[in-house]
Design an enzyme around this catalytic site. Sequence first.
Site, PDB file in Angstrom:
ATOM      1  CG  ASN A 128      -1.790   1.170   1.374  1.00  0.00           C
ATOM      2  OD1 ASN A 128      -1.892   1.973   0.444  1.00  0.00           O
ATOM      3  ND2 ASN A 128      -2.442   1.311   2.518  1.00  0.00           N
ATOM      4  CD1 TRP A 129       4.012   1.023  -2.461  1.00  0.00           C
ATOM      5  CD2 TRP A 129       3.952   1.816  -4.559  1.00  0.00           C
ATOM      6  NE1 TRP A 129       4.827   0.240  -3.225  1.00  0.00           N
ATOM      7  CE2 TRP A 129       4.817   0.697  -4.519  1.00  0.00           C
ATOM      8  CE3 TRP A 129       3.757   2.477  -5.777  1.00  0.00           C
ATOM      9  CZ2 TRP A 129       5.485   0.235  -5.659  1.00  0.00           C
ATOM     10  CZ3 TRP A 129       4.424   2.014  -6.905  1.00  0.00           C
ATOM     11  CH2 TRP A 129       5.279   0.899  -6.846  1.00  0.00           C
ATOM     12  CE  LYS A 130      -0.507   3.421   4.576  1.00  0.00           C
ATOM     13  NZ  LYS A 130      -0.473   3.569   6.020  1.00  0.00           N
ATOM     14  CG  HIS A 173      -6.200   2.209   4.880  1.00  0.00           C
ATOM     15  ND1 HIS A 173      -5.789   3.173   5.776  1.00  0.00           N
ATOM     16  CD2 HIS A 173      -5.212   1.288   4.827  1.00  0.00           C
ATOM     17  CE1 HIS A 173      -4.591   2.834   6.239  1.00  0.00           C
ATOM     18  NE2 HIS A 173      -4.215   1.698   5.675  1.00  0.00           N
ATOM     19  CD  GLU A 199      -4.024  -2.144   7.367  1.00  0.00           C
ATOM     20  OE1 GLU A 199      -2.863  -2.358   7.020  1.00  0.00           O
ATOM     21  OE2 GLU A 199      -4.633  -1.100   7.072  1.00  0.00           O
ATOM     22  CB  SER A 250       4.412  -1.761  12.561  1.00  0.00           C
ATOM     23  OG  SER A 250       3.947  -0.463  12.902  1.00  0.00           O
ATOM     24  N   GLY A 305       2.469  -0.989   4.523  1.00  0.00           N
ATOM     25  CA  GLY A 305       2.599   0.424   4.158  1.00  0.00           C
ATOM     26  C   GLY A 305       4.057   0.808   4.074  1.00  0.00           C
ATOM     27  N   GLY A 306       4.611   1.311   5.172  1.00  0.00           N
ATOM     28  CA  GLY A 306       5.977   1.842   5.213  1.00  0.00           C
ATOM     29  C   GLY A 306       7.027   0.948   4.560  1.00  0.00           C
TER      30      GLY A 306
HETATM   31  P1  PGA Z   1       2.273   0.271   7.894  1.00  0.00           P
HETATM   32  O1  PGA Z   1       0.875   0.607   7.157  1.00  0.00           O
HETATM   33  O2  PGA Z   1       2.753  -1.037   7.328  1.00  0.00           O
HETATM   34  O3  PGA Z   1       3.143   1.415   7.553  1.00  0.00           O
HETATM   35  O4  PGA Z   1       1.968   0.169   9.347  1.00  0.00           O
HETATM   36  C1  PGA Z   1      -0.071  -0.387   6.906  1.00  0.00           C
HETATM   37  C2  PGA Z   1      -1.315   0.230   6.329  1.00  0.00           C
HETATM   38  O5  PGA Z   1      -1.683   1.347   6.728  1.00  0.00           O
HETATM   39  O6  PGA Z   1      -1.952  -0.366   5.453  1.00  0.00           O
END
Ligand code: PGA
Length: 244
Positions: free
Chosen positions: A8-10, A92, A164, A209, A230-231
């Site tokens: 998920n590159w947001k 999300h 999540e 995370s 995400g990150g």
């Molecule tokens: P994260 O984000 O891996 O940076 O915690 C996950 C998400 O928001 O889908």
Amino acid sequence: MKKLIIANWKMQLSIKESLALARQLKKADAIRAEAVICPDYSAIPSVAPILKGSRLMLGAQDAAASSRGALTGEVSPVNLKTLGVRYIILGHSERREHLHENSAIVNDKVKAALENGLIPIVCVGEKRTEREAGKTEEYLRAELHRALKGVKIRTAKDLVVAYEPVWAISTNKNAKPMAPHEAEAIHKFLKAEAKKILRQAIRVIYGGSASPANAAAYLNEPDVDGLLVGGASLKAKTFLPLLR
Ligand code: PGA
């Protein structure tokens, strides 16, 4: 079954950075997971031809609740499908919090995605307040039932739930990953609840995370069918280890 790993590159990468990362990921070998890359909308048309024919599938981070109409600023699931998108992240927590999206809206979006042959990744997760009040399961049950109300799928692969916990998402204050054995218990619970609604044993993946340091611990849990990342998905160096 292969584990499902979603990037998920947001809204974290420029178009140029998205293309460079897609090229790097495409070149990688020894990918064992089913991998899905979700760039921001504006990068999808240029990332799509790069991923075409590779082992990486294309996803989007949201889609409208209908196929066509007078909906300024919305993005049609039909057009996403035309661009080669297979998966759609819906509900999300960032959209729920900053854009006031609720489960009734998510429910409409899930139905529109399915009608258009896309696979929804339906996000649910408790906030720290619900967790501290001992209300995690109660909250998740209600959120899941609202998001999946009246939803019909044909096969177990037609829909994914992403668990999540909001407090575990890396960009939130004092975030830390949930212990894998605790995630496993909640995945079991969510699978049982989803089965009551959908009459199918769907996949449930974990997000919050996830990183190369902890991915194996989650993926070794039998009911954790994958990860929403995400990150750690923003660099080949931190994302590729999750796919191998
Ligand atoms: P994260 O984000 O891996 O940076 O915690 C996950 C998400 O928001 O889908």
